[in-house]
Motif scaffolding. Structure first.
Motif, PDB file in Angstrom:
ATOM      1  N   ARG A 171      30.911  31.708  39.174  1.00 25.93           N
ATOM      2  CA  ARG A 171      31.809  32.523  39.728  1.00 25.93           C
ATOM      3  C   ARG A 171      33.260  32.639  39.024  1.00 25.93           C
ATOM      4  NH1 ARG A 171      34.281  32.597  45.870  1.00 25.93           N
ATOM      5  NH2 ARG A 171      35.892  30.977  45.109  1.00 25.93           N
ATOM      6  N   ALA A 172      33.611  31.363  38.596  1.00 27.74           N
ATOM      7  CA  ALA A 172      35.021  31.443  37.687  1.00 27.74           C
ATOM      8  C   ALA A 172      34.887  32.036  36.436  1.00 27.74           C
ATOM      9  CB  ALA A 172      35.520  30.002  37.631  1.00 27.74           C
ATOM     10  N   ARG A 173      33.706  31.834  35.955  1.00 22.84           N
ATOM     11  CA  ARG A 173      33.473  32.634  34.660  1.00 22.84           C
ATOM     12  C   ARG A 173      33.263  34.214  34.651  1.00 22.84           C
ATOM     13  NH1 ARG A 173      32.405  35.618  31.246  1.00 22.84           N
ATOM     14  NH2 ARG A 173      30.942  35.211  29.059  1.00 22.84           N
ATOM     15  N   ILE A 174      32.626  34.263  35.890  1.00 22.97           N
ATOM     16  CA  ILE A 174      32.514  35.964  36.110  1.00 22.97           C
ATOM     17  C   ILE A 174      34.211  36.621  36.325  1.00 22.97           C
ATOM     18  CG2 ILE A 174      31.733  37.579  37.734  1.00 22.97           C
ATOM     19  CD1 ILE A 174      29.111  35.977  38.014  1.00 22.97           C
ATOM     20  N   GLU A 175      34.768  35.870  37.129  1.00 25.66           N
ATOM     21  CA  GLU A 175      36.251  36.336  37.580  1.00 25.66           C
ATOM     22  C   GLU A 175      36.903  36.389  36.181  1.00 25.66           C
ATOM     23  OE1 GLU A 175      36.745  34.535  42.028  1.00 25.66           O
ATOM     24  OE2 GLU A 175      37.558  33.366  40.126  1.00 25.66           O
ATOM     25  N   GLN A 176      36.694  35.503  35.084  1.00 20.40           N
ATOM     26  CA  GLN A 176      37.519  35.683  33.921  1.00 20.40           C
ATOM     27  C   GLN A 176      36.993  36.892  33.208  1.00 20.40           C
ATOM     28  OE1 GLN A 176      36.595  31.794  32.016  1.00 20.40           O
ATOM     29  NE2 GLN A 176      38.807  31.455  32.277  1.00 20.40           N
ATOM     30  N   SER A 177      35.845  37.446  33.461  1.00 21.94           N
ATOM     31  CA  SER A 177      35.352  38.497  32.679  1.00 21.94           C
ATOM     32  C   SER A 177      35.921  39.745  33.073  1.00 21.94           C
ATOM     33  CB  SER A 177      33.911  38.606  32.515  1.00 21.94           C
ATOM     34  OG  SER A 177      33.419  37.559  31.459  1.00 21.94           O
ATOM     35  N   LEU A 178      36.008  39.735  34.678  1.00 20.95           N
ATOM     36  CA  LEU A 178      36.421  40.896  35.487  1.00 20.95           C
ATOM     37  C   LEU A 178      38.037  41.502  35.539  1.00 20.95           C
ATOM     38  CD1 LEU A 178      33.709  40.780  38.315  1.00 20.95           C
ATOM     39  CD2 LEU A 178      33.484  41.838  35.874  1.00 20.95           C
ATOM     40  N   TYR A 179      38.774  40.387  35.538  1.00 17.41           N
ATOM     41  CA  TYR A 179      40.156  40.535  35.960  1.00 17.41           C
ATOM     42  C   TYR A 179      40.992  39.958  34.782  1.00 17.41           C
ATOM     43  CZ  TYR A 179      38.140  41.002  40.725  1.00 17.41           C
ATOM     44  OH  TYR A 179      37.239  41.253  41.609  1.00 17.41           O
ATOM     45  N   ALA A 180      42.146  40.933  34.533  1.00 16.00           N
ATOM     46  CA  ALA A 180      43.137  40.351  33.556  1.00 16.00           C
ATOM     47  C   ALA A 180      44.565  39.604  34.494  1.00 16.00           C
ATOM     48  CB  ALA A 180      43.604  41.785  32.976  1.00 16.00           C
ATOM     49  N   TRP A 181      45.169  39.286  33.498  1.00 14.72           N
ATOM     50  CA  TRP A 181      46.340  38.567  34.086  1.00 14.72           C
ATOM     51  C   TRP A 181      46.983  39.535  35.033  1.00 14.72           C
ATOM     52  CZ3 TRP A 181      48.286  37.098  28.786  1.00 14.72           C
ATOM     53  CH2 TRP A 181      47.629  35.966  28.373  1.00 14.72           C
ATOM     54  N   GLY A 182      47.493  38.887  36.180  1.00 17.66           N
ATOM     55  CA  GLY A 182      48.307  39.755  37.441  1.00 17.66           C
ATOM     56  C   GLY A 182      47.517  40.555  37.970  1.00 17.66           C
ATOM     57  N   GLU A 183      46.042  40.641  38.011  1.00 15.89           N
ATOM     58  CA  GLU A 183      45.253  41.538  38.871  1.00 15.89           C
ATOM     59  C   GLU A 183      45.038  40.453  40.231  1.00 15.89           C
ATOM     60  OE1 GLU A 183      42.891  44.836  36.716  1.00 15.89           O
ATOM     61  OE2 GLU A 183      42.171  42.736  35.965  1.00 15.89           O
ATOM     62  N   GLU A 184      45.070  40.909  41.282  1.00  8.61           N
ATOM     63  CA  GLU A 184      44.578  40.033  42.624  1.00  8.61           C
ATOM     64  C   GLU A 184      43.284  39.941  42.775  1.00  8.61           C
ATOM     65  OE1 GLU A 184      45.594  40.140  47.370  1.00  8.61           O
ATOM     66  OE2 GLU A 184      46.567  41.526  45.988  1.00  8.61           O
ATOM     67  N   ILE A 185      42.721  38.651  42.899  1.00  6.88           N
ATOM     68  CA  ILE A 185      41.480  38.451  43.184  1.00  6.88           C
ATOM     69  C   ILE A 185      41.028  38.046  44.481  1.00  6.88           C
ATOM     70  CG2 ILE A 185      39.204  37.442  42.296  1.00  6.88           C
ATOM     71  CD1 ILE A 185      40.970  36.751  39.719  1.00  6.88           C
ATOM     72  N   GLU A 186      40.502  38.741  45.320  1.00  6.73           N
ATOM     73  CA  GLU A 186      40.155  38.175  46.571  1.00  6.73           C
ATOM     74  C   GLU A 186      38.960  37.060  46.369  1.00  6.73           C
ATOM     75  OE1 GLU A 186      38.940  41.303  49.182  1.00  6.73           O
ATOM     76  OE2 GLU A 186      40.772  42.711  48.700  1.00  6.73           O
ATOM     77  N   SER A 187      38.997  36.160  47.523  1.00  9.18           N
ATOM     78  CA  SER A 187      38.258  34.736  47.560  1.00  9.18           C
ATOM     79  C   SER A 187      36.519  35.159  47.201  1.00  9.18           C
ATOM     80  CB  SER A 187      38.609  34.220  48.524  1.00  9.18           C
ATOM     81  OG  SER A 187      38.254  34.753  49.879  1.00  9.18           O
ATOM     82  N   ASN A 188      36.316  36.180  48.004  1.00  9.55           N
ATOM     83  CA  ASN A 188      34.934  36.544  47.904  1.00  9.55           C
ATOM     84  C   ASN A 188      34.513  37.939  47.216  1.00  9.55           C
ATOM     85  OD1 ASN A 188      36.071  38.677  49.443  1.00  9.55           O
ATOM     86  ND2 ASN A 188      34.155  38.452  51.141  1.00  9.55           N
ATOM     87  N   ALA A 189      35.368  38.149  46.190  1.00  9.11           N
ATOM     88  CA  ALA A 189      35.197  39.340  45.395  1.00  9.11           C
ATOM     89  C   ALA A 189      33.992  39.448  44.522  1.00  9.11           C
ATOM     90  CB  ALA A 189      36.394  39.481  44.474  1.00  9.11           C
ATOM     91  N   VAL A 190      33.665  38.393  44.084  1.00 15.41           N
ATOM     92  CA  VAL A 190      32.476  38.390  43.124  1.00 15.41           C
ATOM     93  C   VAL A 190      31.002  38.487  44.083  1.00 15.41           C
ATOM     94  CG1 VAL A 190      30.817  37.015  41.646  1.00 15.41           C
ATOM     95  CG2 VAL A 190      33.269  37.153  41.176  1.00 15.41           C
ATOM     96  N   GLU A 191      31.070  37.811  45.290  1.00 15.45           N
ATOM     97  CA  GLU A 191      29.938  37.876  46.231  1.00 15.45           C
ATOM     98  C   GLU A 191      29.641  39.368  46.717  1.00 15.45           C
ATOM     99  OE1 GLU A 191      32.122  35.486  46.233  1.00 15.45           O
ATOM    100  OE2 GLU A 191      31.106  33.632  46.035  1.00 15.45           O
ATOM    101  N   VAL A 192      30.852  39.893  46.899  1.00 11.63           N
ATOM    102  CA  VAL A 192      30.874  41.286  47.417  1.00 11.63           C
ATOM    103  C   VAL A 192      30.051  42.221  46.360  1.00 11.63           C
ATOM    104  CG1 VAL A 192      32.107  43.507  48.318  1.00 11.63           C
ATOM    105  CG2 VAL A 192      32.394  41.214  49.056  1.00 11.63           C
ATOM    106  N   HIS A 193      30.760  42.217  44.973  1.00 11.78           N
ATOM    107  CA  HIS A 193      29.967  42.989  44.072  1.00 11.78           C
ATOM    108  C   HIS A 193      28.579  42.542  43.933  1.00 11.78           C
ATOM    109  CE1 HIS A 193      34.040  44.305  43.437  1.00 11.78           C
ATOM    110  NE2 HIS A 193      34.536  43.217  42.508  1.00 11.78           N
ATOM    111  N   ILE A 194      28.136  41.412  44.006  1.00 14.26           N
ATOM    112  CA  ILE A 194      26.664  40.910  43.805  1.00 14.26           C
ATOM    113  C   ILE A 194      26.040  41.620  44.814  1.00 14.26           C
ATOM    114  CG2 ILE A 194      25.157  39.151  44.019  1.00 14.26           C
ATOM    115  CD1 ILE A 194      26.438  38.940  41.541  1.00 14.26           C
TER     116      ILE A 194
END
Length: 220
Positions: A171-194
């Motif tokens: 999940r951390a690797r996926i978040e790194q690919s999807l979000y740039a610096w300063g963009e808010e990441i919700e705790s379950n964002a990856v799971e929701v997109h999946i």
């Protein structure tokens, strides 16, 4: 896909970042070679866009350090240095492609797509997996020939997984690919997109490896 832009011209840098963001890329932007080196050692990127004439540390030094430690990150050099000798030095120092300023954003995007394609060892522009087809140039996805509407994040996540078929991504690797610096990441964002991708493209496309991450398996 997450890109690092290293450009000290504020107007040009802002224009490139905005244009690439509109194409769906997550873009981090730094303005000197020292910050570039730090970012490259602390974050995961899919591609580096590198100016050569930088404050504090030259782009060539950043590039040489990257290659010395064995990092194969694709590098697109963006520079006003347009002599044949300059191009040779940039490419022989480890650059994968070279684009002379000023340039058209459309050409920049095409070169970014080409470098990402080469890095994933994919010969064709289209990404196909079973019934799924993804067109990076048009940013379109289809299933069994029928267009599928995806959000920008869903598209980026699908492309990241398809570019890494057979590799489990955390999940951390996926978040790194999807979000740039300063963009808010919700705790379950990856799971929701999946969840949304499974609903739109089929429940068996993305497999969960419990406690590890997600993977699109290679076709048998």
């Amino acid at each position: 896909m997450r890109l690092l832009l290293v450009e000290d011209d504020s107007i040009l840098g802002d224009g490139i970042r905005t244009g690439l963001a509109q194409e769906g890329y997550a873009v981090d932007w730094v303005t000197d070679g020292y910050l570039a080196s730090h970012a490259l050692q602390s974050e995961h990127y899919d591609l580096l866009l590198l100016d050569l004439g930088l404050p504090r540390r030259s782009g060539l030094d950043v590039l040489k350090e990257l290659r010395t430690r064995g990092d194969n990150l694709p590098v697109l050099i963006l520079t006003a240095r347009d002599t044949v000798h300059d191009r040779i030095i940039g490419l022989d120092s480890g650059g994968d492609d070279y684009l002379i300023k000023p340039f058209a954003l459309d050409e920049l995007c095409a070169r970014v797509r080409a470098l990402i394609r080469r890095a994933s060892e994919r010969g064709t522009p289209m990404i196909r997996h079973g019934a799924i087809a993804l067109d990076p140039a048009a940013r379109k996805v289809s299933r069994n020939g029928t267009a599928v509407e995806l959000s920008a994040r869903e598209y980026a996540l699908l492309q990241t997984l398809l570019e890494n078929v057979g590799r489990v991504l955390s999940r951390a690797r996926i978040e790194q690919s999807l979000y740039a610096w300063g963009e808010e990441i919700e705790s379950n964002a990856v799971e929701v997109h999946i969840h949304h991708l499974r609903r739109k493209l089929g429940p068996s496309l993305i497999r969960t490896i419990r406690g590890v991450g997600y993977v699109i398996d290679k076709e048998q």
